[in-house]
Design an enzyme around this catalytic site. Structure first.
Site, PDB file in Angstrom:
ATOM      1  N   GLY A 167     -11.859  -5.402   2.209  1.00  0.00           N
ATOM      2  CA  GLY A 167     -13.000  -5.489   2.576  1.00  0.00           C
ATOM      3  C   GLY A 167     -13.811  -3.961   0.910  1.00  0.00           C
ATOM      4  O   GLY A 167     -14.761  -4.201   0.611  1.00  0.00           O
TER       5      GLY A 167
ATOM      6  N   ARG B  18       0.731  -1.398  -0.030  1.00  0.00           N
ATOM      7  CA  ARG B  18      -0.265  -0.012   0.169  1.00  0.00           C
ATOM      8  C   ARG B  18       0.610   1.217   0.023  1.00  0.00           C
ATOM      9  O   ARG B  18       0.727   2.225  -0.002  1.00  0.00           O
ATOM     10  CB  ARG B  18      -0.799   0.193   1.538  1.00  0.00           C
ATOM     11  CG  ARG B  18      -2.059  -1.144   1.111  1.00  0.00           C
ATOM     12  CD  ARG B  18      -2.702  -0.786   2.385  1.00  0.00           C
ATOM     13  NE  ARG B  18      -4.680  -1.707   2.003  1.00  0.00           N
ATOM     14  CZ  ARG B  18      -5.339  -2.562   3.220  1.00  0.00           C
ATOM     15  NH1 ARG B  18      -5.092  -1.749   4.176  1.00  0.00           N
ATOM     16  NH2 ARG B  18      -6.162  -3.350   2.883  1.00  0.00           N
TER      17      ARG B  18
ATOM     18  N   GLY C  34      -6.462  -9.114   2.174  1.00  0.00           N
ATOM     19  CA  GLY C  34      -5.233  -8.152   2.874  1.00  0.00           C
ATOM     20  C   GLY C  34      -4.070  -9.614   2.469  1.00  0.00           C
ATOM     21  O   GLY C  34      -2.785 -10.068   2.759  1.00  0.00           O
TER      22      GLY C  34
ATOM     23  N   LYS D   9     -14.433 -15.559   5.653  1.00  0.00           N
ATOM     24  CA  LYS D   9     -15.944 -15.270   6.053  1.00  0.00           C
ATOM     25  C   LYS D   9     -17.032 -14.906   4.590  1.00  0.00           C
ATOM     26  O   LYS D   9     -16.960 -13.899   4.049  1.00  0.00           O
ATOM     27  CB  LYS D   9     -16.048 -13.951   5.954  1.00  0.00           C
ATOM     28  CG  LYS D   9     -15.323 -13.560   8.091  1.00  0.00           C
ATOM     29  CD  LYS D   9     -15.705 -12.430   8.851  1.00  0.00           C
ATOM     30  CE  LYS D   9     -15.422 -12.090   9.789  1.00  0.00           C
ATOM     31  NZ  LYS D   9     -14.286 -10.611   9.944  1.00  0.00           N
TER      32      LYS D   9
HETATM   33  P1  ADP Z   1      -8.456 -11.903   2.139  1.00  0.00           P
HETATM   34  O1  ADP Z   1      -7.977 -10.582   3.852  1.00  0.00           O
HETATM   35  O2  ADP Z   1      -7.662 -12.174   1.397  1.00  0.00           O
HETATM   36  O3  ADP Z   1      -9.413 -11.213   1.947  1.00  0.00           O
HETATM   37  P2  ADP Z   1      -9.808 -14.010   4.469  1.00  0.00           P
HETATM   38  O4  ADP Z   1      -9.596 -12.636   5.430  1.00  0.00           O
HETATM   39  O5  ADP Z   1     -11.214 -14.148   3.558  1.00  0.00           O
HETATM   40  O6  ADP Z   1      -9.032 -13.366   3.085  1.00  0.00           O
HETATM   41  O7  ADP Z   1      -9.149 -15.335   4.755  1.00  0.00           O
HETATM   42  C1  ADP Z   1      -7.588 -15.716   5.269  1.00  0.00           C
HETATM   43  C2  ADP Z   1      -7.820 -16.109   6.231  1.00  0.00           C
HETATM   44  O8  ADP Z   1      -8.516 -17.584   6.161  1.00  0.00           O
HETATM   45  C3  ADP Z   1      -6.672 -17.053   7.156  1.00  0.00           C
HETATM   46  O9  ADP Z   1      -6.161 -16.241   7.743  1.00  0.00           O
HETATM   47  C4  ADP Z   1      -6.363 -18.243   6.434  1.00  0.00           C
HETATM   48  O10 ADP Z   1      -5.659 -19.016   7.622  1.00  0.00           O
HETATM   49  C5  ADP Z   1      -7.497 -18.371   7.260  1.00  0.00           C
HETATM   50  N1  ADP Z   1      -8.465 -20.160   6.610  1.00  0.00           N
HETATM   51  C6  ADP Z   1      -8.295 -20.546   5.356  1.00  0.00           C
HETATM   52  N2  ADP Z   1      -8.944 -21.124   5.545  1.00  0.00           N
HETATM   53  C7  ADP Z   1      -9.186 -21.868   5.997  1.00  0.00           C
HETATM   54  C8  ADP Z   1      -9.389 -23.145   7.065  1.00  0.00           C
HETATM   55  N3  ADP Z   1      -9.524 -24.617   5.982  1.00  0.00           N
HETATM   56  N4  ADP Z   1      -9.505 -23.612   8.242  1.00  0.00           N
HETATM   57  C9  ADP Z   1      -9.366 -22.264   9.026  1.00  0.00           C
HETATM   58  N5  ADP Z   1      -8.478 -20.989   8.514  1.00  0.00           N
HETATM   59  C10 ADP Z   1      -8.456 -20.914   6.955  1.00  0.00           C
HETATM   60  C1  3PG Z   2      -8.243  -2.479   5.106  1.00  0.00           C
HETATM   61  O1  3PG Z   2      -7.694  -2.458   5.726  1.00  0.00           O
HETATM   62  O2  3PG Z   2      -9.246  -2.849   4.984  1.00  0.00           O
HETATM   63  C2  3PG Z   2      -8.783  -0.804   4.903  1.00  0.00           C
HETATM   64  O3  3PG Z   2      -7.390   0.201   5.882  1.00  0.00           O
HETATM   65  C3  3PG Z   2     -10.107  -0.606   6.309  1.00  0.00           C
HETATM   66  O4  3PG Z   2      -9.557  -0.679   7.398  1.00  0.00           O
HETATM   67  P1  3PG Z   2     -10.520  -0.780   8.611  1.00  0.00           P
HETATM   68  O5  3PG Z   2     -11.007  -2.149   7.936  1.00  0.00           O
HETATM   69  O6  3PG Z   2     -10.335  -1.210   9.591  1.00  0.00           O
HETATM   70  O7  3PG Z   2     -11.636   0.249   8.463  1.00  0.00           O
END
Ligand code: ADP
Ligand code: 3PG
Ligand code: MG
Length: 396
Positions: free
Chosen positions: A376, A38, A352, A200
């Protein structure tokens, strides 16, 4: 179209004070910066304006602090910036509003850069408070948003303050994100293949609803896959299930069942800490799935790697990749996305954790058509949701 900083004559920037909303919300561990994508993506905008003689004020949040917490200070980011930017002076001030900030700005020369302290040290930022917005806006005469990844937030720095400027422009990073993601949302080069993992389901539903009708295939992995498997009556053991969104999942399977690919084998363990894992077709009662299995990896790799046509969009790791034992699926998918790119497909990565996973897999940013800075925000944009940080920018 958003009005870009490049649409204004250079001379209009000379000597002006410009507030750039950047997103320096980077990961910090043990006092050092982790992934700095970033920060790097904000450099073209910062340098463009600094070189044209503007006094450049940078405003960002970092994390989700509760009040003033030193662990969330942006000072380290200022140090990183000054080590990268050699052509201008980079300063840091330990507040984002008030007299000290004003005095520092008064002392700036043309082309100088000043990073303000974490906006979220003031709760008024997230509340989109009017008075706080006025104070922020009073610091500069032109507003630039380059923080695509925070544009889904209706905060003072992305909305309230922005609205108070006569001139509100899009930075290069924002422009580039909007261009790629609009293509993705409205007119992806077909066939479109979507690879989704992570945890999620709720965060992904909107984007999936928009993209599924246009997609040829949706390949599911990660924890989100188990809710789909359960909805189909397949045993998922103690894998995490999102009961709340089961009705949506069931409906998606009915409407788009022929497009949706699910894992057919899994790396399972009783818990992630036990260090023992095995491959199973169905997940036994006391086990959870932590990664996709080898057969699934092979099937998905063929789909994602493709033949050089179309578009691949990837969001969410295929397993709990942070643990080596559960990283195989994610590593192989990252490599398959890179292969798709080298063969000529358009590839997009968002999220991320997905970026982190890609890097750990040895795939570089240069092996992807577009790596979104957003998590997000990217999903909300693809879902067609409201984006206050874009609404506040002038159109051309
Ligand atoms: P992004 O940040 O790329 O949008 P997410 O936040 O949706 O991705 O998901 C990332 C997380 O999902 C990671 O921390 C990973 O450990 C977790 N994850 C993926 N598959 C599994 C699983 N089968 N069991 C537990 N955690 C999982
Ligand atoms: C992100 O990391 O997705 C952005 O910097 C927004 O952060 P936030 O979800 O804490 O509002
Ligand atoms: Mg995440």
């Amino acid at each position: 179209m958003l009005k870009s900083i490049s649409s204004i004559e250079d001379s209009k920037y000379f000597g002006k004070t410009i507030l750039i909303r950047v997103d320096f919300n980077v990961s910090l561990s043990n006092g050092s910066i982790g992934e700095d994508y970033r920060i790097r993506m904000s450099l073209p905008t910062i340098e463009y304006l600094s070189k044209r003689g503007a006094k450049v004020i940078l405003a960002s949040h970092l994390g989700r602090p509760r009040g003033w917490q030193s662990g969330y200070s942006l000072e380290l980011v200022a140090q990183r910036l000054s080590s990268i930017i050699r052509t201008a002076k980079v300063g840091f001030v330990n507040n984002c509003i008030g007299n000290e900030v004003r005095e520092r700005i008064d002392r700036m020369g043309n082309g100088d850069i000043l990073l303000l302290e974490n906006l979220r040290f003031h709760k008024e930022e997230e509340a989109n408070d009017e008075e706080f917005s006025r104070q922020l806006a009073s610091l500069a005469s032109i507003y630039v948003n380059d923080a695509f990844s925070t544009s889904h937030r209706k905060h003072a720095s992305t909305y309230g303050a922005a609205k108070l400027f006569d001139t509100r422009l899009a930075g290069f990073n924002l422009d580039r994100e909007v261009e790629y993601l609009t293509m993705m949302k409205e007119n992806p080069i077909k066939p479109l293949k979507i690879l989704v993992g992570g945890v999620k389901i709720k965060d992904k539903i909107g984007a999936l609803e928009n993209l599924l009708p246009k997609a040829e295939k949706l390949l599911l992995g990660g924890a989100v896959a188990y809710t789909f498997l359960k909805a189909k009556g397949i045993k998922t053991g103690i894998s995490p299930i999102d009961e709340e969104h089961m009705p949506w999942v069931t409906k998606a399977l009915t409407t788009y069942g022929d497009k949706i690919l699910l894992p057919t084998d899994h790396i399972v363990a009783a818990s992630p800490n036990e260090g023992y894992a095995s491959i199973a077709k169905e997940i036994p009662d006391d086990f959870a799935g932590f990664d996709i299995g080898n057969e699934t990896v092979q099937r998905y790799s063929m789909e994602v790697g493709g033949d050089g046509s179309g578009t691949v969009f990837w969001n969410g790791p295929m397993g709990q990749f942070e643990i080596a034992l559960f990283s195989n699926g994610t590593i192989n998918m990252a490599k398959s996305v890179a292969l798709a790119f080298w063969r000529g497909s358009k590839t997009l990565i968002g999220g991320g954790d997905t970026l982190e996973a890609m890097k750990r897999s040895g795939v570089s940013e240069g092996e992807v058509s577009h790596v979104s800075t957003g998590g997000g925000a990217t999903l909300r944009f693809l879902a067609g949701d409201e984006m206050p940080g874009l609404d506040s920018i002038d159109r051309s």
